[in-house]
Each structure stands twice: as C-alpha cells, then as structure tokens.
Design a protein around this motif. Structure first.
Motif, PDB file in Angstrom:
ATOM      1  N   ALA A   1       0.825  -1.199   0.000  1.00 25.62           N
ATOM      2  CA  ALA A   1       0.000   0.000   0.000  1.00 25.62           C
ATOM      3  C   ALA A   1       0.865   1.257   0.000  1.00 25.62           C
ATOM      4  CB  ALA A   1      -0.938  -0.004   1.197  1.00 25.62           C
ATOM      5  N   VAL A   2       1.964   1.250   0.741  1.00 27.76           N
ATOM      6  CA  VAL A   2       2.865   2.402   0.771  1.00 27.76           C
ATOM      7  C   VAL A   2       3.479   2.617  -0.611  1.00 27.76           C
ATOM      8  CG1 VAL A   2       5.051   3.260   1.708  1.00 27.76           C
ATOM      9  CG2 VAL A   2       3.351   2.281   3.232  1.00 27.76           C
ATOM     10  N   GLU A   3       3.894   1.539  -1.274  1.00 27.13           N
ATOM     11  CA  GLU A   3       4.454   1.680  -2.618  1.00 27.13           C
ATOM     12  C   GLU A   3       3.409   2.203  -3.601  1.00 27.13           C
ATOM     13  OE1 GLU A   3       6.344  -1.993  -3.667  1.00 27.13           O
ATOM     14  OE2 GLU A   3       7.990  -1.653  -2.268  1.00 27.13           O
ATOM     15  N   TRP A   4       2.161   1.763  -3.467  1.00 19.87           N
ATOM     16  CA  TRP A   4       1.096   2.262  -4.342  1.00 19.87           C
ATOM     17  C   TRP A   4       0.878   3.756  -4.124  1.00 19.87           C
ATOM     18  CZ3 TRP A   4      -3.674   4.477  -3.511  1.00 19.87           C
ATOM     19  CH2 TRP A   4      -4.483   4.602  -4.616  1.00 19.87           C
ATOM     20  N   VAL A   5       0.858   4.194  -2.870  1.00 24.07           N
ATOM     21  CA  VAL A   5       0.688   5.617  -2.564  1.00 24.07           C
ATOM     22  C   VAL A   5       1.869   6.414  -3.118  1.00 24.07           C
ATOM     23  CG1 VAL A   5       0.661   7.305  -0.679  1.00 24.07           C
ATOM     24  CG2 VAL A   5      -0.802   5.300  -0.574  1.00 24.07           C
TER      25      VAL A   5
END
Length: 186
Positions: A116-120
C-alpha cells in the motif's frame, strides 16, 4: 494377582503424570518467542491487539497470533513508473523512499501495508510529474522532495508508516519526432 494390577495402575498413573508434564513443558517452550531490540511483536487475541517486546514474549497456543513488526528504516522502491508531464511528454521514472514504522499496532493490523505504501508513492509521483514540465524535471528533479515525502506520509499514516525521504533516481523519455519538435519550439 491383585497386587500386580495395583502396581500396573500406579505405573500408568505415574506415566500419565510424566506425559502430561512433558506435554505442558513442550507447549510452554513452543509458546515463547524472542523479540530483538529493533522489532516489536503485536499479539492478537480474539480481535484485540497488544504490543509486546523487546525481550521474551509468551503466546498462548491456539489463542494468540503474533506478528513481528520491524522498526528500522525500510526502503520502498518504484522500479519503473510511466507518467505524463504537464507538457504531454511521456517519461519513465525510478524512485526510492525511506520510511519507518511509527505505529506497530496499525502496521500489523493493516492488510499488506508495504504494498500500500508503494502504491501511494507511485500515485503521488504521478501527480507531481503531471504538475511539472519536462524542462523542470531536467533542471531540478529533486525540487519538492520534502513536500512529496510529507504528502506520502499523510496518506500512509493510517498504516502506521512515516516516509522520511523520497528521491528520484532516473528520469527517461523516448526521443521521437514529436519530442524533437517540442524541444526546437522552445
């Protein structure tokens, strides 16, 4: 004959005591976990999460679920992000960010927080690239990196992750006739 049956009953009682003690010790040893200094363990029992560690943590078999959470600096990378600049030039960007887990309870209860952090990070990079011209990327690729890190951190705070630094590694573009016309028009 009755004495032999009594001795066998006594032996089986002693064997049962030894067996139950051995099983109890085995369960106790299997329930202990060692948590190093740079980690915390989130213990989940019946939906309630508690933070434990560092040190030795005891988990009740079949009741507790332990999730290890590393507290050190983590790297989040964007290998190749395709985006379009404000002046409609397609670019490919590589970037990296460093982050730390600030709230281990939120991190452990989130579903795939690292992905999720990489997507953000990717979505914020796309948005920032869409606000700049190609010439701005060539002259100052790191302008606004602190604002970018703050924007990513604001969105990842719900998973307990804080982004400290974001850096663009490489900005590439294909040289095609439309790009040559764009460059000569400037």
């Amino acid at each position: 004959m009755a004495d032999v049956e009594a001795d066998q009953a006594t032996l089986s009682g002693a064997q049962a005591t030894v067996l139950s003690t051995a099983v109890g010790l085995l369960l106790l040893l299997c329930s202990l976990r060692s948590v190093p200094l740079g980690e915390r363990m989130v213990v989940v029992r019946r939906g309630r999460a508690r933070l434990r560690g560092p040190g030795v943590v005891a988990l009740l078999p079949f009741l507790d679920r332990g999730v290890r959470v590393p507290l050190g600096v983590r790297w989040y990378g964007v290998d190749r992000l395709e985006a379009t600049t404000r002046d409609a030039v397609r670019v490919a960007v590589t970037a990296a960010a460093t982050g730390t887990v600030q709230d281990p309870l939120r991190y452990a209860t989130a579903s795939n927080p690292d992905q999720a952090v990489e997507w953000v990070l990717e979505s914020e990079l796309r948005r920032r690239l869409a606000e700049r011209d190609l010439a701005q990327l060539a002259t100052a690729p790191l302008t606004g990196a602190t604002e970018l890190a703050a924007a990513v951190s604001a969105r990842t705070a719900e998973w307990g992750v804080e982004i400290g630094d974001v850096q663009l590694g490489r900005v590439e573009t294909r040289v095609d006739p439309s790009l040559v016309r764009w460059a000569t028009s400037r």
